[in-house]
Design a protein around this motif. Structure first.
Motif, PDB file in Angstrom:
ATOM      1  N   PHE A 110       8.042   4.326   4.433  1.00 36.53           N
ATOM      2  CA  PHE A 110       7.977   3.525   3.211  1.00 36.53           C
ATOM      3  C   PHE A 110       8.645   2.168   3.424  1.00 36.53           C
ATOM      4  O   PHE A 110       8.177   1.149   2.910  1.00 36.53           O
ATOM      5  N   TYR A 111       9.743   2.149   4.175  1.00 33.63           N
ATOM      6  CA  TYR A 111      10.394   0.873   4.497  1.00 33.63           C
ATOM      7  C   TYR A 111       9.442  -0.043   5.268  1.00 33.63           C
ATOM      8  O   TYR A 111       9.383  -1.250   5.005  1.00 33.63           O
ATOM      9  N   LEU A 112       8.668   0.518   6.221  1.00 33.34           N
ATOM     10  CA  LEU A 112       7.684  -0.277   6.941  1.00 33.34           C
ATOM     11  C   LEU A 112       6.628  -0.826   5.989  1.00 33.34           C
ATOM     12  O   LEU A 112       6.187  -1.983   6.125  1.00 33.34           O
ATOM     13  N   PHE A 113       6.238  -0.026   5.013  1.00 29.93           N
ATOM     14  CA  PHE A 113       5.273  -0.474   4.005  1.00 29.93           C
ATOM     15  C   PHE A 113       5.846  -1.658   3.215  1.00 29.93           C
ATOM     16  O   PHE A 113       5.150  -2.658   2.972  1.00 29.93           O
ATOM     17  N   LEU A 114       7.107  -1.568   2.810  1.00 30.15           N
ATOM     18  CA  LEU A 114       7.733  -2.660   2.059  1.00 30.15           C
ATOM     19  C   LEU A 114       7.779  -3.933   2.887  1.00 30.15           C
ATOM     20  O   LEU A 114       7.472  -5.031   2.395  1.00 30.15           O
ATOM     21  N   GLY A 115       8.165  -3.787   4.158  1.00 26.00           N
ATOM     22  CA  GLY A 115       8.262  -4.969   5.012  1.00 26.00           C
ATOM     23  C   GLY A 115       6.920  -5.577   5.331  1.00 26.00           C
ATOM     24  O   GLY A 115       6.761  -6.805   5.298  1.00 26.00           O
ATOM     25  N   TYR A 116       5.933  -4.742   5.629  1.00 25.25           N
ATOM     26  CA  TYR A 116       4.609  -5.244   5.999  1.00 25.25           C
ATOM     27  C   TYR A 116       3.966  -6.013   4.852  1.00 25.25           C
ATOM     28  O   TYR A 116       3.301  -7.024   5.057  1.00 25.25           O
ATOM     29  N   ASN A 117       4.171  -5.535   3.632  1.00 22.14           N
ATOM     30  CA  ASN A 117       3.558  -6.171   2.467  1.00 22.14           C
ATOM     31  C   ASN A 117       4.484  -7.182   1.788  1.00 22.14           C
ATOM     32  O   ASN A 117       4.137  -7.714   0.730  1.00 22.14           O
ATOM     33  N   GLN A 118       5.635  -7.438   2.401  1.00 20.54           N
ATOM     34  CA  GLN A 118       6.581  -8.433   1.907  1.00 20.54           C
ATOM     35  C   GLN A 118       6.901  -8.208   0.423  1.00 20.54           C
ATOM     36  O   GLN A 118       6.894  -9.136  -0.391  1.00 20.54           O
ATOM     37  N   ILE A 119       7.186  -6.976   0.093  1.00 19.92           N
ATOM     38  CA  ILE A 119       7.502  -6.622  -1.290  1.00 19.92           C
ATOM     39  C   ILE A 119       8.938  -7.021  -1.607  1.00 19.92           C
ATOM     40  O   ILE A 119       9.857  -6.788  -0.826  1.00 19.92           O
ATOM     41  N   THR A 120       9.129  -7.608  -2.764  1.00 19.33           N
ATOM     42  CA  THR A 120      10.439  -8.093  -3.185  1.00 19.33           C
ATOM     43  C   THR A 120      11.139  -7.064  -4.074  1.00 19.33           C
ATOM     44  O   THR A 120      10.544  -6.087  -4.524  1.00 19.33           O
ATOM     45  N   ILE A 121      12.415  -7.347  -4.342  1.00 17.99           N
ATOM     46  CA  ILE A 121      13.167  -6.481  -5.245  1.00 17.99           C
ATOM     47  C   ILE A 121      12.507  -6.433  -6.617  1.00 17.99           C
ATOM     48  O   ILE A 121      12.371  -5.370  -7.226  1.00 17.99           O
ATOM     49  N   ALA A 122      12.085  -7.600  -7.119  1.00 24.73           N
ATOM     50  CA  ALA A 122      11.460  -7.661  -8.449  1.00 24.73           C
ATOM     51  C   ALA A 122      10.193  -6.819  -8.509  1.00 24.73           C
ATOM     52  O   ALA A 122       9.955  -6.090  -9.480  1.00 24.73           O
ATOM     53  N   GLN A 123       9.376  -6.904  -7.474  1.00 21.75           N
ATOM     54  CA  GLN A 123       8.147  -6.112  -7.455  1.00 21.75           C
ATOM     55  C   GLN A 123       8.454  -4.615  -7.437  1.00 21.75           C
ATOM     56  O   GLN A 123       7.850  -3.844  -8.188  1.00 21.75           O
ATOM     57  N   LEU A 124       9.392  -4.208  -6.584  1.00 18.14           N
ATOM     58  CA  LEU A 124       9.729  -2.792  -6.503  1.00 18.14           C
ATOM     59  C   LEU A 124      10.313  -2.307  -7.824  1.00 18.14           C
ATOM     60  O   LEU A 124      10.011  -1.192  -8.278  1.00 18.14           O
ATOM     61  N   TRP A 125      11.140  -3.138  -8.458  1.00 15.17           N
ATOM     62  CA  TRP A 125      11.694  -2.755  -9.758  1.00 15.17           C
ATOM     63  C   TRP A 125      10.576  -2.518 -10.778  1.00 15.17           C
ATOM     64  O   TRP A 125      10.603  -1.547 -11.529  1.00 15.17           O
ATOM     65  N   ASN A 126       9.595  -3.398 -10.810  1.00 12.16           N
ATOM     66  CA  ASN A 126       8.500  -3.254 -11.766  1.00 12.16           C
ATOM     67  C   ASN A 126       7.733  -1.948 -11.538  1.00 12.16           C
ATOM     68  O   ASN A 126       7.317  -1.284 -12.493  1.00 12.16           O
ATOM     69  N   PHE A 127       7.558  -1.562 -10.282  1.00 10.79           N
ATOM     70  CA  PHE A 127       6.866  -0.306  -9.997  1.00 10.79           C
ATOM     71  C   PHE A 127       7.723   0.890 -10.416  1.00 10.79           C
ATOM     72  O   PHE A 127       7.217   1.849 -11.011  1.00 10.79           O
ATOM     73  N   LEU A 128       9.034   0.834 -10.123  1.00  7.63           N
ATOM     74  CA  LEU A 128       9.913   1.942 -10.471  1.00  7.63           C
ATOM     75  C   LEU A 128      10.002   2.124 -11.984  1.00  7.63           C
ATOM     76  O   LEU A 128      10.110   3.252 -12.483  1.00  7.63           O
ATOM     77  N   SER A 129       9.958   1.025 -12.720  1.00 12.28           N
ATOM     78  CA  SER A 129      10.128   1.098 -14.172  1.00 12.28           C
ATOM     79  C   SER A 129       8.949   1.766 -14.867  1.00 12.28           C
ATOM     80  O   SER A 129       9.059   2.147 -16.032  1.00 12.28           O
ATOM     81  N   THR A 130       7.826   1.913 -14.170  1.00 13.27           N
ATOM     82  CA  THR A 130       6.655   2.549 -14.786  1.00 13.27           C
ATOM     83  C   THR A 130       6.473   3.998 -14.350  1.00 13.27           C
ATOM     84  O   THR A 130       5.599   4.683 -14.866  1.00 13.27           O
ATOM     85  N   PHE A 131       7.311   4.467 -13.438  1.00 10.26           N
ATOM     86  CA  PHE A 131       7.100   5.807 -12.886  1.00 10.26           C
ATOM     87  C   PHE A 131       7.337   6.899 -13.926  1.00 10.26           C
ATOM     88  O   PHE A 131       6.654   7.917 -13.928  1.00 10.26           O
ATOM     89  N   LYS A 132       8.281   6.687 -14.833  1.00  6.31           N
ATOM     90  CA  LYS A 132       8.604   7.736 -15.802  1.00  6.31           C
ATOM     91  C   LYS A 132       7.427   8.051 -16.718  1.00  6.31           C
ATOM     92  O   LYS A 132       7.300   9.171 -17.217  1.00  6.31           O
TER      93      LYS A 132
END
Length: 690
Positions: free
Chosen positions: A473-495
């Motif tokens: 998953f870390y490789l996925f984050l790095g390859y797609n240049q995902i930022t903290i803000a983007q990851l936060w937005n995804f986490l906030s919808t998981f519930k």
């Protein structure tokens, strides 16, 4: 042969090698926080400090031995105790009673308990101590304890008035304060704790964990933990054997850190690329044994030390037992609040161990080879942060609780020092008895490391699946240049999904790919970019409607105008990672202007709404687009129309209001509903304009 060994080592970890994380300079090359005598850093010994002999205690004309801001010292003249003599109650100074009682030789565990009862009231039976000294110890070992070790403990304890003549400041909540003591002073305090000399006060005990060993001596009610209690006592006895035979010469710093809500990071706006944070993920090894030179995380209880002086025998308690100098923090560190952490620098490790929980065992003496820094502290830095205990694991995916854990980790990891920061050595923080999700906690700690400018060394404690999945998953984050803000937005919808927590990584990956296909509903029907909500500091802008309901207007205004939860000066706060300019926001008011729907409709500009949708769809060449752009305030007018006329049913019918509250993506609506909604809105405003 060398290649084969290298290959076998490679299988234990993934990511960046530990050597590369240390930049090839070794684990002791990272910068350390200095010791500066300021109003926020209390130093209880004299300068200069050398390792040739213990530092001299600092003596001042100001003495604080018995007040609300300092530890109540056993030798204070205000420490009184009632003694019954000849059927008469007599009030005596407790310290004189302690010295008189302990001057008599003690040869058995029963005599030891009897002696402590002479200056304490209503003590429980020391069944665990009796079992340890009479059953676990060999006769020869027990004799050594009573003839050599215990007399030295008593002698060390009675030096308290000389080693700490001015008292000890309390590290209270909502304050950033530091306290530095010599190792000799700490050993004296722990000797008094072993002899249970510190006065007990009910009001203080509710917020300070307490340091007297009474509860450890009497923890005998759980048969499966009796062996663990004895192993803890072995570790404590070995510590006193060491410090009474060869007085340690170093110093230790306890720093209580606090960041107010208004100065926490805006997790929904940070553009840090998570792939820029180096990670070393190991399935073997321990934080204290293999995270040398790192900022080592203690999976703490809000009362530091947790159950170290009772039945507890997991990560935090074990760390406090092998490094007993940590226990002294229970005397002056108040219970941790949400935005607080403690960082301890300089503790020495005295004990080796094996096992965990019920299988914990003392594995002999440990010779700590950690070098000293320029301030005569061991280069061991421990970050004490407490996670939330979740009775229902699904609750931890609520936005407010994710933010709480992010902020807690950030406070612990953040430092004012810049450049060459030590990586964070951590693991499954809060994932045992506290029921935390391993997948979520890996991401929370990765985000906190990125925001703090530190790399991450993660120990999975034998969990190979977690090692593999986290690294991929870390490789996925790095390859797609995902930022903290983007990851936060995804986490906030998981519930809002029905997925189990082990699907978190897959959900984020799918959410990212979906977000690349189409704009979100907000981009079609939302407000203009510059809104009050987006300018709010702290986590307010990323809060859901549910979070706003649980927050008072006063709390919201404190965040908006940049007020803190503490009366400390700004110099006492950890520096903010956000711009200093405070946004100007109109104060909240209970009054409400009532406007008729007819007046609002009359004021709406004559805009071709279909042109706006064409613009949003990227068809900028169509006629009318520039006119729509010029009249983009139409969206603000639409919002005002919705609020003032209270006609949410029109927007609910069109799926617009739902899109705003939950921030669901456009693709989460079926194409039919989406196209129908566009047509209905276009038709509606065409009629209004006519």
């Amino acid at each position: 042969m060398e290649e084969r060994n290298s290959s076998s080592v490679q299988k234990d970890w993934k990511g960046t090698s530990f050597q590369d994380i240390c930049k090839g300079k070794g684990p002791w090359s990272f910068s350390v926080s200095p010791i500066n005598l300021t109003r926020y850093h209390f130093i209880l010994y004299e300068f200069p400090v050398t390792l040739q002999k213990p530092p001299k205690p600092y003596k001042s004309k100001h003495v604080y031995l018995w007040d609300e801001d300092h530890v109540r010292m056993p030798f204070s003249e205000n420490n009184l105790f009632s003694v019954n003599e000849n059927n008469t109650d007599i009030i005596k100074e407790r310290w004189k009673l302690i010295t008189d009682t302990l001057s008599v030789p003690i040869t058995t565990s029963e005599e030891f308990e009897c002696a402590l009862n002479k200056y304490n009231s209503r003590l429980p039976r020391f069944e665990a101590l009796h079992h340890f000294l009479n059953e676990e110890m060999e006769d020869e070992e027990s004799e050594i304890f009573f003839k050599l070790i215990l007399p030295k403990i008593i002698s060390l304890a009675l030096k308290l008035p000389d080693l700490l003549p001015n008292g000890i400041p309390l590290l209270k909540k909502n304050q950033t304060r530091s306290l530095s003591l010599s190792q000799e002073q700490i050993s004296c305090l722990l000797a008094n704790a072993f002899l249970c000399t510190f006065p007990w006060k009910k009001t203080v005990a509710s917020t300070y964990p307490g340091i007297n060993f009474i509860s450890l001596f009497s923890s005998f009610a759980r048969p499966q933990r009796r062996k663990c209690i004895s192993e803890k006592l072995k570790s404590i006895c070995n510590y006193f054997r060491r410090v009474t035979s060869n007085v340690p010469t170093g110093v230790v710093t306890f720093q209580r850190k606090m960041i107010p809500k208004s100065r926490m990071p805006r997790w929904d706006t940070l553009d840090n690329n998570l792939g820029n944070t180096k990670v070393h993920i190991s399935k073997s090894g321990t934080i204290e044994g293999n995270g040398l030179g790192c900022l080592q995380v203690d999976f703490a209880n809000k009362n530091i030390g947790g159950g170290v002086l009772r039945y507890g025998c997991v990560q935090e308690e074990i760390r406090f037992v092998i490094c007993p100098e940590l226990i002294v923090g229970r005397l002056f560190v108040e219970q941790l609040e949400k935005g607080e952490a403690v960082v301890v620098t300089g503790v020495e490790r005295y004990n080796d161990y094996s096992g965990y929980g019920d299988t914990f065992e003392w594995a002999g003496d440990y010779q700590d080879q950690t070098p000293y820094d320029d301030y005569r502290r061991r280069k061991t830095e421990i970050c004490i942060i407490d996670a939330i205990r979740f009775n229902k694991p699904k609750e931890q995916f609520q936005c407010s609780l994710i933010i709480r854990e992010l902020n807690k980790a950030y406070v612990g990891f953040h430092t004012r020092e810049t450049g060459n920061l030590a990586p964070v050595a951590t693991g499954n923080w809060g994932c045992g008895a506290f029921n935390g999700s391993k997948n979520l906690k890996t991401l929370i700690q990765l985000m906190a490391c990125s925001a703090s400018g530190r790399d991450l060394v993660y120990f999975t404690f034998g969990d190979e699946n977690l090692q593999e999945n986290f690294y991929n998953f870390y490789l996925f984050l790095g390859y797609n240049q995902i930022t903290i803000a983007q990851l936060w937005n995804f986490l906030s919808t998981f519930k809002s999904t029905n997925y189990s927590e082990d699907k978190l990584y897959s959900f984020v990956q799918q959410a990212y790919f979906d977000s690349k296909k189409q704009p979100t509903i907000v981009q079609f029907f939302g407000k203009p970019e510059k809104t009050v909500k987006q300018n709010l500091p702290g986590p307010v802008a990323s809060c859901s409607k549910e979070m706003f309901k649980s927050t008072s207007v006063d709390e919201l205004m404190d965040v908006v105008v940049g007020q803190t939860d503490s009366d400390c000066s700004s110099d006492d706060l950890v520096q903010s990672s956000q711009p200093e300019d405070t946004p100007k926001v109109k104060a909240f008011t209970n009054s409400k202007t009532v406007r008729s729907s007819k007046n609002i409709a009359d004021k709406l500009p004559k805009t071709d709404m279909s042109a706006i949708f064409d613009m949003l769809d990227g068809n900028e060449s169509k006629e009318g687009t520039h006119l729509a752009l010029a009249q983009c305030d139409t969206f603000a007018m639409i919002d005002q129309y919705s609020e003032d006329t209270q006609k949410e049913e029109k927007f609910l019918e069109l799926g617009v209001q739902k899109g705003r509250e939950t921030k669901i993506n456009r693709e989460s609506l079926s194409p039919v509903i989406y196209l129908t909604s566009k047509k209905k809105i276009t038709d509606y405003f065409s009629k209004t304009n006519k």
